[in-house]
Design a protein around this motif. Structure first.
Motif, PDB file in Angstrom:
ATOM      1  N   LYS A  25       0.820  -1.260   0.096  1.00  0.00           N
ATOM      2  CA  LYS A  25       0.064  -0.001   0.137  1.00  0.00           C
ATOM      3  C   LYS A  25       0.913   1.426   0.056  1.00  0.00           C
ATOM      4  CE  LYS A  25      -3.811  -1.844   2.886  1.00  0.00           C
ATOM      5  NZ  LYS A  25      -4.372  -1.636   4.326  1.00  0.00           N
ATOM      6  N   ILE A  26       1.946   1.091   0.299  1.00  0.00           N
ATOM      7  CA  ILE A  26       2.891   2.328   0.853  1.00  0.00           C
ATOM      8  C   ILE A  26       4.133   2.476  -0.075  1.00  0.00           C
ATOM      9  CG2 ILE A  26       1.953   2.742   3.026  1.00  0.00           C
ATOM     10  CD1 ILE A  26       5.167   1.456   3.437  1.00  0.00           C
ATOM     11  N   ALA A  27       4.321   1.496  -0.666  1.00  0.00           N
ATOM     12  CA  ALA A  27       5.644   1.094  -1.222  1.00  0.00           C
ATOM     13  C   ALA A  27       6.143   2.351  -2.249  1.00  0.00           C
ATOM     14  CB  ALA A  27       5.969  -0.211  -1.972  1.00  0.00           C
ATOM     15  N   VAL A 199      -0.285   6.843   9.525  1.00  0.00           N
ATOM     16  CA  VAL A 199      -0.460   5.980   8.281  1.00  0.00           C
ATOM     17  C   VAL A 199      -1.243   4.914   8.297  1.00  0.00           C
ATOM     18  CG1 VAL A 199       1.232   4.865   6.594  1.00  0.00           C
ATOM     19  CG2 VAL A 199       2.066   6.965   7.518  1.00  0.00           C
ATOM     20  N   PHE A 200      -1.017   3.975   9.167  1.00  0.00           N
ATOM     21  CA  PHE A 200      -1.745   2.637   8.933  1.00  0.00           C
ATOM     22  C   PHE A 200      -2.943   2.729   9.608  1.00  0.00           C
ATOM     23  CE2 PHE A 200       2.570   1.303   7.687  1.00  0.00           C
ATOM     24  CZ  PHE A 200       1.951   0.631   6.531  1.00  0.00           C
ATOM     25  N   ASN A 201      -3.380   4.000  10.449  1.00  0.00           N
ATOM     26  CA  ASN A 201      -4.733   4.004  11.154  1.00  0.00           C
ATOM     27  C   ASN A 201      -5.714   4.903  10.072  1.00  0.00           C
ATOM     28  OD1 ASN A 201      -4.030   2.416  13.057  1.00  0.00           O
ATOM     29  ND2 ASN A 201      -4.146   4.010  14.745  1.00  0.00           N
ATOM     30  N   SER A 202      -4.933   5.176   8.897  1.00  0.00           N
ATOM     31  CA  SER A 202      -5.833   6.271   7.976  1.00  0.00           C
ATOM     32  C   SER A 202      -6.442   5.160   6.701  1.00  0.00           C
ATOM     33  CB  SER A 202      -4.763   7.202   7.217  1.00  0.00           C
ATOM     34  OG  SER A 202      -4.405   6.916   6.173  1.00  0.00           O
ATOM     35  N   ASP A 203      -7.388   5.731   6.224  1.00  0.00           N
ATOM     36  CA  ASP A 203      -8.064   4.617   5.496  1.00  0.00           C
ATOM     37  C   ASP A 203      -7.286   4.723   4.119  1.00  0.00           C
ATOM     38  OD1 ASP A 203     -10.222   4.548   6.841  1.00  0.00           O
ATOM     39  OD2 ASP A 203     -11.199   6.552   6.116  1.00  0.00           O
ATOM     40  N   ASP A 204      -6.450   5.712   3.761  1.00  0.00           N
ATOM     41  CA  ASP A 204      -5.534   5.608   2.707  1.00  0.00           C
ATOM     42  C   ASP A 204      -4.108   5.879   2.990  1.00  0.00           C
ATOM     43  OD1 ASP A 204      -4.318   5.860   0.124  1.00  0.00           O
ATOM     44  OD2 ASP A 204      -5.834   7.117  -0.761  1.00  0.00           O
ATOM     45  N   MET A 208      -2.001   9.433   2.781  1.00  0.00           N
ATOM     46  CA  MET A 208      -1.516  10.008   4.145  1.00  0.00           C
ATOM     47  C   MET A 208      -0.071  10.214   4.053  1.00  0.00           C
ATOM     48  SD  MET A 208      -1.799  11.643   7.157  1.00  0.00           S
ATOM     49  CE  MET A 208      -3.645  11.325   7.232  1.00  0.00           C
ATOM     50  N   ILE A 209       0.636   9.480   3.406  1.00  0.00           N
ATOM     51  CA  ILE A 209       2.267   9.791   3.476  1.00  0.00           C
ATOM     52  C   ILE A 209       2.407  11.026   2.392  1.00  0.00           C
ATOM     53  CG2 ILE A 209       4.225   8.896   2.407  1.00  0.00           C
ATOM     54  CD1 ILE A 209       3.257   6.197   3.461  1.00  0.00           C
ATOM     55  N   ASN A 210       1.537  11.046   1.285  1.00  0.00           N
ATOM     56  CA  ASN A 210       1.534  12.060   0.487  1.00  0.00           C
ATOM     57  C   ASN A 210       1.510  13.342   1.112  1.00  0.00           C
ATOM     58  OD1 ASN A 210       2.635  10.702  -1.680  1.00  0.00           O
ATOM     59  ND2 ASN A 210       0.185  10.317  -2.325  1.00  0.00           N
ATOM     60  N   LEU A 211       0.386  13.507   1.854  1.00  0.00           N
ATOM     61  CA  LEU A 211       0.073  14.750   2.799  1.00  0.00           C
ATOM     62  C   LEU A 211       1.162  15.086   3.668  1.00  0.00           C
ATOM     63  CD1 LEU A 211      -3.566  13.783   3.449  1.00  0.00           C
ATOM     64  CD2 LEU A 211      -3.003  15.514   2.041  1.00  0.00           C
TER      65      LEU A 211
END
Ligand code: DX5
Ligand code: ZN
Length: 219
Positions: A25-27, A199-204, A208-211
């Motif tokens: 999801k975050i790679a 990051v991981f408690n967010s829906d996306d 979240m990383i981009n934000l």
């Protein structure tokens, strides 16, 4: 400040039963994967032993930033570097011979980093600067995700930034980093940000990383 921003998500709060799906999801939007290794001795929590951590490191599509919260860290730190971690962070409170362990990590091909708990002063460790690729200033007591960001650590972050000067050493903060706190840490001089629960408690998680990155870059 012009230096490059890095976001290094921690999988401590991810779904550890479905780790490869969580990492995928975050790679594409992360710089490194922050792997919190806890032994239930240095901190009152356990995450991975060396064998399972090694497996994550070898399967990760992202370079791994191994944060070792373990007692007797000297020789295992070098093994983490040998097993392929891109960066290995040792706690100054846990290591016996800082210089030789940092050098061993580098010799094994990884970046070498030292972490300081909230109660540990940076000035005692500034003389190791030539053996360090990153300083990690903890902004919570190590052990658990989801704790409150300690804004009173910003003085230590500023002091560490001053010690680093123009050297290409990364300055990481870890604990309680969110959209509300990342700018405070950036303003104090951090350039590398661990974020777990945000990051991981967010829906996306990727969004979240981009934000988070955009907030830090705005500073
Ligand atoms: C705490 C760990 C952190 C933690 C961060 O000991 O080193 O990396 O997972 O989690 P959050 O972002 O939730 O504080
Ligand atoms: Zn960590």
């Amino acid at each position: 400040m012009s230096s490059h921003i890095r976001i290094t998500p921690s999988i401590l709060n991810a779904d550890l039963q479905n780790l490869s799906a969580e990492i995928s999801k975050i790679a594409s939007v992360s710089d490194l994967l922050h792997l919190d290794v806890m032994d239930d001795r240095f901190v009152p929590n356990f995450t991975f032993d060396f064998e399972s951590a090694s497996k994550i490191i070898s399967q990760s599509p992202l370079p791994v930033d191994a944060h070792l919260m373990v007692a007797d860290v000297d020789s295992i730190a070098i093994e983490y570097a040998e097993t392929g971690a891109a960066s290995v962070t040792i706690h100054v409170e846990a290591v016996k011979d800082i210089k030789s362990t940092l050098r061993g990590i580098r010799r094994a091909g990884a970046r070498a980093a030292i972490a300081l708990k909230p109660g540990t002063d940076i000035d005692r460790y500034s003389n190791f600067i030539d053996d360090v690729d990153m300083f990690l200033i903890m902004t919570v007591e190590p052990g658990f995700g989801g704790q409150k960001f300690m804004a009173d650590m910003m003085e230590k972050v500023r002091r560490t930034r001053a010690i680093i000067g123009s050297r290409p050493i990364w300055l990481q903060v870890d604990g309680g980093i969110s959209l509300e706190t990342i700018e405070i840490a950036r303003e104090a001089g951090a350039d590398t940000f661990v974020a777990g629960s945000a990051v991981f408690n967010s829906d996306d998680p990727a969004e979240m990383i981009n934000l988070l990155r955009a907030r830090a870059e705005r500073e």
